[in-house]
Write a protein that holds these residues in place. Structure first.
Motif, PDB file in Angstrom:
ATOM      1  N   ASN A  85     -52.111  14.376  79.697  1.00 12.12           N
ATOM      2  CA  ASN A  85     -52.069  13.812  78.338  1.00 12.12           C
ATOM      3  C   ASN A  85     -53.355  14.124  77.579  1.00 12.12           C
ATOM      4  OD1 ASN A  85     -49.514  12.659  78.620  1.00 12.12           O
ATOM      5  ND2 ASN A  85     -50.137  10.786  77.585  1.00 12.12           N
ATOM      6  N   GLY A 109     -46.227  11.832  77.877  1.00 14.62           N
ATOM      7  CA  GLY A 109     -46.665  12.149  79.236  1.00 14.62           C
ATOM      8  C   GLY A 109     -45.624  11.662  80.221  1.00 14.62           C
ATOM      9  N   LEU A 149     -45.789   7.875  79.312  1.00 14.40           N
ATOM     10  CA  LEU A 149     -46.915   7.360  78.525  1.00 14.40           C
ATOM     11  C   LEU A 149     -46.923   8.105  77.200  1.00 14.40           C
ATOM     12  CD1 LEU A 149     -49.568   5.703  78.269  1.00 14.40           C
ATOM     13  CD2 LEU A 149     -50.748   7.663  79.312  1.00 14.40           C
ATOM     14  N   ALA A 170     -57.263  11.825  87.132  1.00 15.86           N
ATOM     15  CA  ALA A 170     -57.401  10.592  86.342  1.00 15.86           C
ATOM     16  C   ALA A 170     -56.095  10.344  85.590  1.00 15.86           C
ATOM     17  CB  ALA A 170     -58.580  10.718  85.384  1.00 15.86           C
ATOM     18  N   GLY A 171     -54.970  10.416  86.330  1.00 19.45           N
ATOM     19  CA  GLY A 171     -53.653  10.188  85.717  1.00 19.45           C
ATOM     20  C   GLY A 171     -53.588   8.766  85.171  1.00 19.45           C
ATOM     21  N   ARG A 172     -53.037   8.644  83.973  1.00 18.12           N
ATOM     22  CA  ARG A 172     -52.990   7.331  83.322  1.00 18.12           C
ATOM     23  C   ARG A 172     -51.562   6.846  83.148  1.00 18.12           C
ATOM     24  NH1 ARG A 172     -54.376   8.065  78.357  1.00 18.12           N
ATOM     25  NH2 ARG A 172     -55.069  10.220  78.373  1.00 18.12           N
ATOM     26  N   GLY A 173     -51.368   5.541  83.328  1.00 23.46           N
ATOM     27  CA  GLY A 173     -50.076   4.929  83.070  1.00 23.46           C
ATOM     28  C   GLY A 173     -50.157   4.058  81.830  1.00 23.46           C
ATOM     29  N   TRP A 176     -52.188   6.291  87.183  1.00 24.21           N
ATOM     30  CA  TRP A 176     -50.935   6.867  87.672  1.00 24.21           C
ATOM     31  C   TRP A 176     -51.281   7.776  88.843  1.00 24.21           C
ATOM     32  CZ3 TRP A 176     -45.938   5.769  86.873  1.00 24.21           C
ATOM     33  CH2 TRP A 176     -44.978   6.683  87.314  1.00 24.21           C
ATOM     34  N   SER A 182     -56.151  14.429  83.229  1.00 22.76           N
ATOM     35  CA  SER A 182     -54.855  13.902  82.779  1.00 22.76           C
ATOM     36  C   SER A 182     -54.216  14.962  81.881  1.00 22.76           C
ATOM     37  CB  SER A 182     -55.072  12.608  81.998  1.00 22.76           C
ATOM     38  OG  SER A 182     -53.976  12.352  81.142  1.00 22.76           O
ATOM     39  N   ASP A 233     -39.315   3.046  81.549  1.00 27.60           N
ATOM     40  CA  ASP A 233     -39.426   3.346  82.981  1.00 27.60           C
ATOM     41  C   ASP A 233     -38.070   3.825  83.480  1.00 27.60           C
ATOM     42  OD1 ASP A 233     -41.986   2.424  82.935  1.00 27.60           O
ATOM     43  OD2 ASP A 233     -41.589   0.569  84.022  1.00 27.60           O
ATOM     44  N   GLY A 248     -42.163   7.382  84.939  1.00 24.27           N
ATOM     45  CA  GLY A 248     -42.666   6.614  83.802  1.00 24.27           C
ATOM     46  C   GLY A 248     -43.140   7.559  82.714  1.00 24.27           C
TER      47      GLY A 248
HETATM   48  C1  BTN Z   1     -46.203   4.481  83.203  1.00 26.48           C
HETATM   49  O1  BTN Z   1     -47.127   3.683  83.323  1.00 26.48           O
HETATM   50  O2  BTN Z   1     -45.067   4.202  83.619  1.00 26.48           O
HETATM   51  C2  BTN Z   1     -46.432   5.813  82.538  1.00 26.48           C
HETATM   52  C3  BTN Z   1     -46.865   6.860  83.511  1.00 26.48           C
HETATM   53  C4  BTN Z   1     -47.108   8.202  82.865  1.00 26.48           C
HETATM   54  C5  BTN Z   1     -47.711   9.207  83.828  1.00 26.48           C
HETATM   55  C6  BTN Z   1     -47.781  10.576  83.228  1.00 26.48           C
HETATM   56  S1  BTN Z   1     -48.172  11.821  84.427  1.00 26.48           S
HETATM   57  C7  BTN Z   1     -48.365  12.972  83.148  1.00 26.48           C
HETATM   58  C8  BTN Z   1     -49.087  12.278  82.020  1.00 26.48           C
HETATM   59  N1  BTN Z   1     -50.520  12.312  82.219  1.00 26.48           N
HETATM   60  C9  BTN Z   1     -51.021  11.100  82.420  1.00 26.48           C
HETATM   61  O3  BTN Z   1     -52.229  10.850  82.636  1.00 26.48           O
HETATM   62  N2  BTN Z   1     -50.069  10.190  82.373  1.00 26.48           N
HETATM   63  C10 BTN Z   1     -48.775  10.781  82.104  1.00 26.48           C
END
Ligand code: BTN
Length: 261
Positions: free
Chosen positions: A40, A147, A136, A64-67, A73, A38, A124, A134
């Protein structure tokens, strides 16, 4: 363990260089990774190690992108913009930073593509009624990491994401330059961040309200005290909290899950 960053692809380097004068404190240093868990996490670790504010971490793919709210994500390779920005706002500036970030990403997308983008509380970004980006925000006392995730190509998203989401290229029907989109989003973020620092948060809130117009008046639901509550989203207040009309008057929702119906 995060691998070493490699040099920034031309797609991003040229657009960021062209936007340099509008980027203020942002992107004085940019780290590019073909793949990370990620961005972040990388940016938070750098922020803990006292990196200057403005650092931007970008990846071509996240494993492991997180929202928000513990969601994942989807971050397929090359299909989106996955970027994190380290900022060190004062407590006053921090109050409106996530609202400012939502406005800035919407403005950047409009500037780079001409699409009509709206914001949905808290930050959003929607186009044609579907989510396109989105943010974060994560932080500690000393820093905030913003993020930013922007869907660029109509990739093979998980089925639940695909029905609710859209991408820049599927809306436009043509390819776009990811570097240009990111540079415009960061330039807009620099400008809105400066407004907050100069005590002009009112401008940020007004801009958010204009971009949220199609969403205001819509029904929302959320959980409180073990029950599902519903109301009409009326506006945001000057601190960025969502004002919801309920039978007994109005409620102020500062954070947490709000589902738009
Ligand atoms: C949401 O849930 O709307 C937020 C999404 C955020 C995604 C971004 S991609 C770059 C950064 N790294 C992450 O793991 N998440 C944020």
């Amino acid at each position: 363990m995060t691998p070493d960053p490699i040099s920034l692809p031309e797609e991003f380097a040229s657009s960021l260089a062209l936007a340099r004068e509008r980027l203020g404190v942002i992107a004085h240093r940019v780290l590019w990774y073909p793949e990370v868990g990620s961005t972040n996490d990388v940016a938070c670790a750098m922020a803990e190690r006292k990196v200057d504010e403005g650092l931007v971490v970008i990846a071509d793919r996240q494993t492991a992108g997180r929202g928000r709210l513990g969601r994942s994500w989807a971050s397929p390779v090359g299909a989106g913009i996955y970027a994190s920005v380290v900022l060190r706002p004062s407590p006053t500036v921090a109050t409106l930073l996530t609202i400012a970030a939502g406005v800035a990403v919407a403005e950047g997308i409009v500037a780079a593509t001409g699409l009509s983008a709206h914001v949905k509380w808290p930050n959003d970004v929607h186009v044609s009624g579907r989510k396109l980006a989105g943010i974060l925000a994560e932080g500690a006392v000393s820093h905030v990491v913003l993020g930013i995730g922007i869907n660029v190509q109509p990739a093979a998203y998980p089925a639940d994401v695909a029905v609710r989401a859209t991408s820049i290229e599927s809306e436009l029907g043509r390819p776009v330059d990811r570097g240009l989109v990111l540079a415009e989003c960061l330039a807009a973020l620099a400008s809105r961040y400066r407004e907050l620092q100069d005590g002009r948060g009112r401008f940020v809130v007004d801009a958010w309200r204009k971009r949220a117009a199609p969403m205001l008046g819509r029904r929302v639901e959320w959980e409180a005290a073990g029950e599902t509550q519903t109301g009409l989203a009326e506006n945001i207040d000057d601190d960025g909290a969502l004002i919801v009309k309920v039978n007994a008057g109005t409620l102020r929702i500062r954070s947490g899950e709000v589902r738009w119906l």
